[in-house]
Scaffold this motif. Structure first.
Motif, short mmCIF file in Angstrom:
data_model
loop_
_atom_site.label_atom_id
_atom_site.label_comp_id
_atom_site.label_asym_id
_atom_site.label_seq_id
_atom_site.Cartn_x
_atom_site.Cartn_y
_atom_site.Cartn_z
N MET A 34 -25.25 32.14 48.57
CA MET A 34 -24.60 31.71 49.82
C MET A 34 -25.17 32.49 51.00
O MET A 34 -25.27 33.71 50.93
CB MET A 34 -23.09 31.98 49.76
N PRO A 35 -25.51 31.80 52.07
CA PRO A 35 -26.04 32.52 53.23
C PRO A 35 -24.95 33.23 54.02
O PRO A 35 -23.81 32.77 54.06
CB PRO A 35 -26.65 31.40 54.07
N SER A 36 -25.32 34.32 54.61
CA SER A 36 -24.43 34.97 55.58
C SER A 36 -24.52 34.19 56.88
O SER A 36 -25.61 33.81 57.32
CB SER A 36 -24.86 36.42 55.82
N LEU A 37 -23.38 33.95 57.47
CA LEU A 37 -23.34 33.23 58.75
C LEU A 37 -23.22 34.19 59.92
O LEU A 37 -23.51 33.81 61.06
CB LEU A 37 -22.15 32.27 58.75
N ALA A 38 -22.80 35.41 59.64
CA ALA A 38 -22.60 36.40 60.69
C ALA A 38 -23.89 36.62 61.48
O ALA A 38 -24.96 36.78 60.89
CB ALA A 38 -22.15 37.72 60.08
N ALA A 39 -23.76 36.59 62.79
CA ALA A 39 -24.85 36.86 63.73
C ALA A 39 -25.88 35.74 63.83
O ALA A 39 -26.89 35.89 64.52
CB ALA A 39 -25.54 38.18 63.43
N ARG A 47 -42.83 35.23 65.98
CA ARG A 47 -42.59 34.59 67.28
C ARG A 47 -41.25 33.85 67.30
O ARG A 47 -40.69 33.63 68.35
CB ARG A 47 -43.74 33.64 67.63
N CYS A 48 -40.77 33.44 66.15
CA CYS A 48 -39.47 32.73 66.07
C CYS A 48 -38.41 33.59 65.38
O CYS A 48 -37.26 33.62 65.81
CB CYS A 48 -39.63 31.41 65.34
N HIS A 49 -38.78 34.25 64.28
CA HIS A 49 -37.85 35.13 63.57
C HIS A 49 -38.06 36.53 64.15
O HIS A 49 -38.91 37.29 63.69
CB HIS A 49 -38.11 35.11 62.06
N LEU A 50 -37.29 36.84 65.18
CA LEU A 50 -37.50 38.04 65.97
C LEU A 50 -36.96 39.29 65.28
O LEU A 50 -36.05 39.20 64.45
CB LEU A 50 -36.80 37.87 67.33
N LYS A 55 -35.18 33.00 67.63
CA LYS A 55 -35.44 32.36 68.91
C LYS A 55 -34.78 30.98 68.89
O LYS A 55 -35.01 30.20 67.96
CB LYS A 55 -36.95 32.24 69.11
N ASP A 56 -34.01 30.69 69.90
CA ASP A 56 -33.32 29.41 70.04
C ASP A 56 -32.49 29.08 68.79
O ASP A 56 -31.56 29.76 68.48
CB ASP A 56 -34.31 28.29 70.36
N ASP A 57 -32.91 28.06 68.04
CA ASP A 57 -32.14 27.64 66.86
C ASP A 57 -32.68 28.23 65.56
O ASP A 57 -32.29 27.82 64.48
CB ASP A 57 -32.10 26.12 66.77
N THR A 58 -33.57 29.19 65.66
CA THR A 58 -34.15 29.79 64.46
C THR A 58 -33.12 30.69 63.78
O THR A 58 -32.55 31.57 64.42
CB THR A 58 -35.39 30.63 64.82
N PRO A 59 -32.88 30.48 62.50
CA PRO A 59 -31.85 31.29 61.83
C PRO A 59 -32.25 32.74 61.60
O PRO A 59 -33.43 33.05 61.48
CB PRO A 59 -31.65 30.56 60.49
N VAL A 60 -31.25 33.58 61.51
CA VAL A 60 -31.45 34.98 61.13
C VAL A 60 -31.79 35.00 59.65
O VAL A 60 -31.09 34.42 58.83
CB VAL A 60 -30.17 35.80 61.41
#
Length: 193
Positions: free
Chosen positions: A50-55, A127-130, A137-142
């Motif tokens: 299960m993915p973490s949704l926090a942050a 560049r997207c997963h900072l 970045k924007d809609d890119t998931p953690v």
């Protein structure tokens, strides 16, 4: 004495959860509590698949929920659950989880793979997963500290074509070998601070 400590710990835990829940809009907190069974309290998942949704960014959560709801994103359970939420409620959930602290996990990974993955992240994904995947970045998931089995399952869905890979991600992922991708996932799972 042991029972007294257990009662104290239970009470302290309940007060902590209550205080946090009261800080958010009561309706939103109640909505988010429904997610806790799988995604953990405040979106910090304790389940390996299960993915973490926090942050996560609000946009990432809202987009994911809409894709589950429409059936665009494959799932065994989330598609059915997402259909029970209005667009406004999905928006509220996105807002709630985006304001939670990043949930760091401490899981066993292959550190040699994680080291190789760190270089691949910097060269291909940063560049997207900072910030080592701790932000997007924007809609890119953690990606940082997500459970390794979850990351591996999602990559298999992308690779099999069952889950549509965003174009900008596909440009970077397609040239990578299976071993490179495995190393990258070990890196993201290893980020814990």
């Amino acid at each position: 004495m042991k029972q007294r400590w257990s009662s104290w710990a239970l009470t302290a835990g309940a007060l902590t959860i209550s205080a946090t829940a009261l800080a958010a809009d009561p309706g939103t907190a109640m909505l988010a509590n429904a997610c806790a069974g799988c995604h953990g309290t405040h979106g910090g998942s304790a389940g390996l698949t299960m993915p973490s949704l926090a942050a996560q960014s609000k946009t990432a959560i809202v987009e994911a929920m809409k894709k589950f709801k429409s059936g665009e994103r494959p799932s065994s359970i989330m598609g059915r659950l997402a259909k029970g939420y209005t667009d406004q409620q999905i928006d509220q959930l996105g807002e709630f989880f985006s304001k939670q602290k990043l949930h760091f996990t401490h899981q066993q990974v292959d550190m040699a793979k994680a080291k190789k993955g760190a270089d691949l992240q910097e060269a291909n994904c940063s560049r997207c997963h900072l910030d080592d995947g701790k932000d997007g970045k924007d809609d890119t998931p953690v990606m940082a500290s997500q459970w390794l089995p979850y990351l591996q399952m999602q990559m298999e869905l992308y690779q099999s074509g069952k889950r549509k890979m965003p174009e900008k991600m596909a440009e970077k992922v397609k040239p990578l070998s299976k071993e490179d991708l495995d190393a990258l996932l070990h890196f993201y799972a290893s980020v814990n601070k």
